[in-house]
Design an enzyme around this catalytic site. Structure first.
Site, PDB file in Angstrom:
ATOM      1  N   ASP A 163       0.880  -1.171   0.000  1.00  0.00           N
ATOM      2  CA  ASP A 163       0.000   0.000   0.000  1.00  0.00           C
ATOM      3  C   ASP A 163       0.916   1.219   0.000  1.00  0.00           C
ATOM      4  OD1 ASP A 163      -1.627   2.157   0.576  1.00  0.00           O
ATOM      5  OD2 ASP A 163      -2.388   1.371   2.481  1.00  0.00           O
TER       6      ASP A 163
ATOM      7  N   LYS B  84       2.857  11.115  -3.674  1.00  0.00           N
ATOM      8  CA  LYS B  84       1.821  10.400  -4.416  1.00  0.00           C
ATOM      9  C   LYS B  84       0.931  11.374  -5.187  1.00  0.00           C
ATOM     10  CE  LYS B  84      -1.697   6.847  -3.579  1.00  0.00           C
ATOM     11  NZ  LYS B  84      -2.220   5.940  -2.533  1.00  0.00           N
TER      12      LYS B  84
ATOM     13  N   GLU C 192      -7.164   0.414  -4.619  1.00  0.00           N
ATOM     14  CA  GLU C 192      -7.203   0.343  -3.154  1.00  0.00           C
ATOM     15  C   GLU C 192      -8.550  -0.181  -2.627  1.00  0.00           C
ATOM     16  OE1 GLU C 192      -5.928   4.285  -2.078  1.00  0.00           O
ATOM     17  OE2 GLU C 192      -3.918   3.892  -2.833  1.00  0.00           O
TER      18      GLU C 192
ATOM     19  N   ASP D 219     -12.875   5.695   2.265  1.00  0.00           N
ATOM     20  CA  ASP D 219     -11.455   5.762   2.629  1.00  0.00           C
ATOM     21  C   ASP D 219     -11.061   7.186   3.021  1.00  0.00           C
ATOM     22  OD1 ASP D 219      -8.680   5.790   2.777  1.00  0.00           O
ATOM     23  OD2 ASP D 219      -8.368   4.610   0.961  1.00  0.00           O
TER      24      ASP D 219
HETATM   25  P1  ADP Z   1      -3.032   7.495   3.725  1.00  0.00           P
HETATM   26  O1  ADP Z   1      -3.939   6.478   3.142  1.00  0.00           O
HETATM   27  O2  ADP Z   1      -3.365   8.893   3.283  1.00  0.00           O
HETATM   28  O3  ADP Z   1      -1.585   7.185   3.538  1.00  0.00           O
HETATM   29  P2  ADP Z   1      -3.652   6.545   6.459  1.00  0.00           P
HETATM   30  O4  ADP Z   1      -4.763   5.647   6.101  1.00  0.00           O
HETATM   31  O5  ADP Z   1      -2.422   5.934   6.987  1.00  0.00           O
HETATM   32  O6  ADP Z   1      -3.293   7.580   5.303  1.00  0.00           O
HETATM   33  O7  ADP Z   1      -4.244   7.590   7.537  1.00  0.00           O
HETATM   34  C1  ADP Z   1      -3.456   8.499   8.194  1.00  0.00           C
HETATM   35  C2  ADP Z   1      -4.318   9.391   9.060  1.00  0.00           C
HETATM   36  O8  ADP Z   1      -5.007   8.613  10.042  1.00  0.00           O
HETATM   37  C3  ADP Z   1      -3.524  10.454   9.805  1.00  0.00           C
HETATM   38  O9  ADP Z   1      -4.164  11.721   9.678  1.00  0.00           O
HETATM   39  C4  ADP Z   1      -3.599   9.959  11.254  1.00  0.00           C
HETATM   40  O10 ADP Z   1      -3.505  11.021  12.193  1.00  0.00           O
HETATM   41  C5  ADP Z   1      -4.962   9.302  11.270  1.00  0.00           C
HETATM   42  N1  ADP Z   1      -5.129   8.380  12.412  1.00  0.00           N
HETATM   43  C6  ADP Z   1      -4.355   7.324  12.725  1.00  0.00           C
HETATM   44  N2  ADP Z   1      -4.788   6.736  13.859  1.00  0.00           N
HETATM   45  C7  ADP Z   1      -5.872   7.462  14.293  1.00  0.00           C
HETATM   46  C8  ADP Z   1      -6.760   7.378  15.424  1.00  0.00           C
HETATM   47  N3  ADP Z   1      -6.601   6.450  16.366  1.00  0.00           N
HETATM   48  N4  ADP Z   1      -7.751   8.291  15.511  1.00  0.00           N
HETATM   49  C9  ADP Z   1      -7.906   9.253  14.585  1.00  0.00           C
HETATM   50  N5  ADP Z   1      -7.103   9.384  13.505  1.00  0.00           N
HETATM   51  C10 ADP Z   1      -6.090   8.505  13.363  1.00  0.00           C
HETATM   52 MG    MG Z   2      -4.534   4.880   2.116  1.00  0.00          MG
END
Ligand code: ADP
Ligand code: MG
Length: 619
Positions: free
Chosen positions: A25, A88, A188, A212
């Protein structure tokens, strides 16, 4: 059509059972890698065995070192111009496409030619989003190799459902540059559904929604699953809405509470950094408790869950509006949606979860870690491709990429390797010379970036293009591959409807060993190929700018001062010399110099021309 498992190390055809294909991912905020061992999914964690997420951030040290992940993340605020995030967003994009969010990035993106692909500048070096993404992939690959205990050469990489052809191709190239044979690019939302077992059973016939919400982006996809095939019925979203915005509302609240102005933050970077970190921590904590409080620089800060929810309510509503639009585009209503899958770290926020469940009027799928589900699904897809799930039938695929030759002898793949058969794809091109009448279309098969190393399948000439200025004709080249592997290539000039086509048997006369060798060569030579490609592209772009600046002088002689014309000519000469004698970084520097000098002149010329055209008109 064939599926050829080759061993990248020695070029032998590999036995099915000894290959692990990993699932990746490659996220905007975080990236992960996962694989399947004896039927179970493992998401690879860091050395401490704690974190599976690798922040998608790359830091360039002043000594030339490259750091990826959590270490690079800690330098975002202190060293923004050398710390690259959100690459990205730049994948497969021209400068034209990203101009409007240049301000959002703390680092420098370069524009010499509006239509050319974006580059990123750190010191005197230029990087492409592809090479930056490959740095993230290399780190993931190394992590997985350590965990599995053997070399990895094959991967499935996920991309958002809305990614276009160029963005998907850029993702493939990044994989190749990291030494990976990209078996498939998977959407995704499809991967997330697979992780929940949806679509794994051939009898499954469903329509589902995948919601998402990541760090900086939001998307929702409506998928139809039938016979193990996922079809995207619609997507919607906001590429600038995510968890980062939740952090921002908390930061703003605290700035008001503590009377901290923007000027204070500007002059005290460390305070800004601390606020940011504490806000994210607060947000995460509020996903499982009712209050948060902490101490920043001697100031008490706190926030309650109810206040937080009030602050983000309108943002969450925006995502629901997108869900509505996606349903409308798919011509469906909420009743048609059988399941809702939650993806992305930000769906951990209880208000988000509850709002989505209320909107779709059903319980949502949220048992799996929302930031791991895409990687898990990618690993499952990889396992299917590796042939470890005999119950799952694979579709026929193209063993090698099919494409055409573009300027400088570069291969432009139109149907990438491992695409479904039958299938087709097309792309638009234009001419590089004024009044060009004929255009040669040469068709090649193979994975190398330079056509000379690929296999030529045939060529034809699109004749009688009506005279037009360079860049005006719209020439669409379409590849269609039928179930028997017969390739039809059609070229059409869309403005005049001039067209020609040929038919080619694409797999004729090539053995499995030869195919394996071609693949092996492409991966072993990826680094040098991409270097040559970058050089050819820089030369090509430079040449265009040399010509454009000559035209500029000719058209604006009365506006320009003699010394200005002389200076442009000096810079043009420098650029021409660099094109002849130097590498891509030097060419890019000279392009930048010429561009920086001419931009204000071009603005002056534009003002002058507007005034001229207004003169004599009565208002
Ligand atoms: P991407 O797909 O954009 O790479 P992710 O799916 O990894 O991103 O999501 C990252 C986001 O999720 C960040 O903004 C992070 O702060 C948030 N996040 C992670 N854990 C939590 C949580 N427990 N509660 C709220 N937000 C969270
Ligand atoms: Mg993602």
């Amino acid at each position: 059509m064939a599926k050829i498992p080759i061993n990248i190390k020695d070029g032998t055809v590999q036995k099915e059972e000894d290959q692990t294909i990993v699932g990746i991912d490659l996220g905007t905020t975080n990236s992960l890698i996962a694989y399947i061992k004896d039927g179970d999914v493992t998401v690879v964690k860091d050395e401490q065995g704690k974190n599976s997420l690798v922040p998608s951030i790359i830091h360039f040290g002043s000594n030339g070192s490259i750091e990826v992940g959590a270490g690079a993340r800690s330098k975002l605020i202190s060293n923004p111009e050398r710390t690259i995030y959100s690459v990205k967003r730049l994948m497969g994009k021209a400068y034209d496409d990203v101009q409007n969010f240049e301000d959002y990035l703390g680092y420098k993106i370069i524009n010499e030619d509006e239509a050319a692909l974006v580059k990123i500048k750190v010191d005197d070096k230029f990087y492409t989003p592809v090479s930056l993404s490959s740095e993230i992939l290399k780190v993931l690959k190394a992590r997985a190799e350590k965990a599995i205990g053997k070399a990895i050469s094959k991967a499935v990489i996920t991309v958002p459902a809305y990614f276009n052809d160029a963005q998907r191709q850029a993702t493939r190239d990044a994989g190749k540059l990291a030494g990976l044979d990209v078996m498939r690019i998977v959407n995704e939302p499809t991967a997330a559904s697979l992780a929940y077992g949806l679509g794994l059973n051939r009898e499954d016939e469903k329509v589902i929604a995948v919601y998402d919400l990541g760090g900086g982006t939001f998307d929702v996809s409506i998928l139809q699953i039938q016979n193990g095939i996922f079809e995207v019925l619609s997507t919607n979203g906001d590429t600038f809405l995510g968890g980062d915005d939740f952090d921002k509302v908390i930061i703003n609240q605290w700035k008001t509470d503590l009377n901290i102005t923007d000027e204070v933050i500007k002059s005290n970077k460390s305070l800004g950094q601390q606020l940011r970190l504490a806000a994210e921590e607060a947000k995460k904590q509020l996903s499982s408790s009712d209050n948060f409080s902490s101490n920043i620089d001697g100031h008490e800060v706190s926030i309650s869950k109810t206040t937080f929810e009030d602050l983000i309510k309108s943002l969450v509503q925006k995502t629901l509006d997108s869900c509505n639009k996606a349903l409308k585009d798919a011509e469906l209503t909420i009743k048609d949606i059988q399941h809702v899958v939650m993806v992305g770290g930000s769906t951990r926020v209880p208000l988000v979860k509850q709002s989505v469940a209320d909107f779709f009027d059903q319980e949502v799928f949220d048992e799996l870690d929302p930031d791991e589900v895409v990687a898990k699904g990618a690993a499952l897809q990889a396992d299917i491709l590796a042939g470890n799930r005999k119950d799952f039938l694979l579709l026929d695929i193209t063993p090698l990429s099919l494409g055409i030759e573009t300027v400088g002898g570069l291969m432009d793949p139109i149907i990438p390797r491992n695409s479904k058969v039958p299938g087709g794809a097309g792309r638009q091109y234009t001419t590089s010379v004024d009044g060009q009448k004929n255009l040669k279309i040469a068709i090649y098969q193979g994975e190398r970036d330079l056509v000379e190393f690929n296999r030529k399948l045939g060529e034809f000439i699109l004749k009688d293009i009506p005279p037009m200025a360079a860049g005006m004709p719209k020439i669409e080249v379409k590849f269609m591959l039928d179930a028997d592997g017969i390739l039809t290539v059609k070229a059409e000039e869309l403005r005049s409807k001039t067209e020609t086509q040929i038919e080619i048997k694409s797999t004729y006369g090539i053995s499995e060993e030869e195919m394996a060798k071609m693949l092996l060569d492409s991966i072993q030579n990826a680094e040098s190929d991409i270097k040559i490609k970058a050089l050819l592209e820089a030369k090509n772009e430079g040449q265009n700018i040399v010509l454009a600046s000559a035209r500029f002088i000719k058209q604006n002689q009365e506006i320009l001062e003699p010394e200005e014309i002389a200076q442009i000519n000096v810079l043009r000469e420098n650029l021409s010399k660099a094109i002849k004698n130097d590498g891509k970084d030097k060419i890019n520097l000279e392009m930048e110099a010429l561009n920086n000098y001419t931009t204000p002149l071009a603005e002056r010329a534009m003002d002058y021309n507007i005034k001229q055209s207004l003169q004599g008109k009565k208002i």
